[in-house]
Enzyme design. Structure first.
Site, short mmCIF file in Angstrom:
data_model
loop_
_atom_site.label_atom_id
_atom_site.label_comp_id
_atom_site.label_asym_id
_atom_site.label_seq_id
_atom_site.Cartn_x
_atom_site.Cartn_y
_atom_site.Cartn_z
N PRO A 144 1.61 -5.52 3.05
CA PRO A 144 0.31 -5.92 3.61
C PRO A 144 0.47 -6.99 4.68
O PRO A 144 -0.44 -7.20 5.49
CB PRO A 144 -0.46 -6.48 2.41
CG PRO A 144 0.33 -6.15 1.19
CD PRO A 144 1.70 -5.75 1.59
N GLU A 190 5.36 -7.24 -7.00
CA GLU A 190 4.85 -8.24 -6.05
C GLU A 190 5.48 -8.08 -4.67
O GLU A 190 5.08 -8.75 -3.72
CB GLU A 190 5.08 -9.66 -6.57
CG GLU A 190 4.28 -10.00 -7.81
CD GLU A 190 2.78 -9.75 -7.65
OE1 GLU A 190 2.19 -10.30 -6.70
OE2 GLU A 190 2.21 -9.00 -8.47
N ASP A 192 -6.31 15.27 19.78
CA ASP A 192 -6.54 14.33 18.67
C ASP A 192 -7.19 13.06 19.17
O ASP A 192 -6.83 12.54 20.22
CB ASP A 192 -5.23 13.98 17.97
CG ASP A 192 -4.88 15.01 16.91
OD1 ASP A 192 -5.80 15.72 16.47
OD2 ASP A 192 -3.71 15.09 16.54
C1 JD8 Z 1 3.83 -2.38 -0.25
C2 JD8 Z 1 3.94 -3.97 -3.50
C3 JD8 Z 1 1.58 -4.54 -4.01
C4 JD8 Z 1 1.50 -6.48 -2.46
C5 JD8 Z 1 0.43 -8.11 -4.54
C6 JD8 Z 1 0.23 -6.21 -5.94
C7 JD8 Z 1 1.05 -1.42 3.14
N1 JD8 Z 1 -1.88 -1.76 3.71
C8 JD8 Z 1 -1.27 -2.06 2.54
N2 JD8 Z 1 -1.90 -2.56 1.46
N3 JD8 Z 1 -1.02 -2.74 0.48
C9 JD8 Z 1 0.22 -2.39 0.90
C10 JD8 Z 1 1.41 -2.54 0.06
C11 JD8 Z 1 1.29 -3.15 -1.20
C12 JD8 Z 1 2.44 -3.38 -1.95
C13 JD8 Z 1 3.70 -3.00 -1.49
C14 JD8 Z 1 2.68 -2.15 0.52
C15 JD8 Z 1 4.64 -3.39 -2.49
N4 JD8 Z 1 2.61 -3.98 -3.17
C16 JD8 Z 1 1.53 -6.06 -3.88
C17 JD8 Z 1 1.46 -8.00 -2.28
C18 JD8 Z 1 0.37 -8.61 -3.11
N5 JD8 Z 1 0.37 -6.64 -4.59
C19 JD8 Z 1 0.08 -1.93 2.21
N6 JD8 Z 1 1.83 -1.00 3.85
#
Ligand code: JD8
Length: 241
Positions: A89, A116, A169
């Site tokens: 994220p 995480e 597109d």
């Molecule tokens: C990779 C773990 C979850 C992230 C705590 C639980 C992309 N646009 C996006 N939203 N979320 C992700 C994403 C989330 C991920 C992982 C991508 C690995 N998590 C974790 C940090 C906070 N949660 C993503 N691309």
């Protein structure tokens, strides 16, 4: 185009890549996609891929050793990828522009985290790009990986049967799409716009351009900055304001 995906949920990736244009392109040999199960790169009896965070706090962190081993194996067996994407994220927002850049590289590896996230040393050693697919919270990188592979694969010549579809597109043109209709000409008391039944191809083109432009003005005016508008379209836009 070659992709390597590293994940603890390989079936999730496999399922998403079997269907549709990507599935067909794989069968035809246009896409060479290898899905790697991270647990295959562990050396302990229980195939552990996570550990507690240094400094404490909630949740678990992906251990670096299996990810380093997976990347070493990918380089050895498949060659050095042009980019190694870390999905997070905290990454740069993924866009059609990024999709084009990755497609031009010819070989992309994608690291999918869970829990995480991934030990920072994996990012330092391996990641060339940190990418996010949008501002919402997901549970891991697998769905983002499928999104990115789909967007990049569509840009590989031959993957989408008709080059004209790719050209048309919405984000390739920089505008939202025009509305689509098929038979019947009236359904649920709703009529297809007369112009589309008229056979006047010039007028149909104009109607589609105008409705695409109108929708973009109404819904995504931010896109108009980057849109490739011809003289007519610029004039129409000025008049519509
Ligand atoms: C990779 C773990 C979850 C992230 C705590 C639980 C992309 N646009 C996006 N939203 N979320 C992700 C994403 C989330 C991920 C992982 C991508 C690995 N998590 C974790 C940090 C906070 N949660 C993503 N691309």
């Amino acid at each position: 185009m070659k992709f390597d995906i590293v994940t603890i949920f390989p079936r999730m990736i496999d399922a998403g890549l079997e269907e549709g244009v990507v599935g067909r392109a794989r069968e035809r040999g246009l896409l060479d996609i290898a899905v790697h199960n991270l647990r295959d790169f562990t050396t302990d009896r229980h195939h552990v891929v996570d550990d507690v965070p240094f400094g404490g706090g909630p949740g678990m962190v992906m251990k670096p050793e299996p990810l380093f081993a997976a990347m070493d194996a990918i380089v050895e067996r498949r060659g050095q990828p042009g980019a190694v994407l870390l999905l997070t994220p905290a990454g740069r927002p993924f866009s059609q522009r990024e999709a084009k850049r990755f497609a031009a590289l010819g070989h992309v590896a994608v690291l999918c985290g869970r829990y995480e996230g991934i030990d920072e040393r994996v990012r330092e050693r391996w990641a060339t790009d940190e990418v996010s697919i949008g501002d919402y919270v997901l549970s891991g990188g697998e769905l983002p990986a499928l999104v990115i592979i789909d967007a990049v694969a569509r840009l590989v010549p031959g993957v989408v049967g008709d080059d004209q579809s790719v050209e048309a597109d919405s984000f390739t043109r920089g505008l939202l799409d025009y509305p689509h209709y098929t038979r019947p000409a009236e359904f649920d008391g709703r009529k297809v716009p007369e112009v589309l039944l008229s056979g006047h191809h010039g007028e149909i083109r104009r109607w589609r351009r105008e409705t695409a432009l109108q929708r973009t003005v109404d819904r995504r005016p931010d896109l108009l900055d980057g849109a490739a508008l011809d003289a007519d379209e610029q004039e129409w836009l000025k008049r519509s304001k």
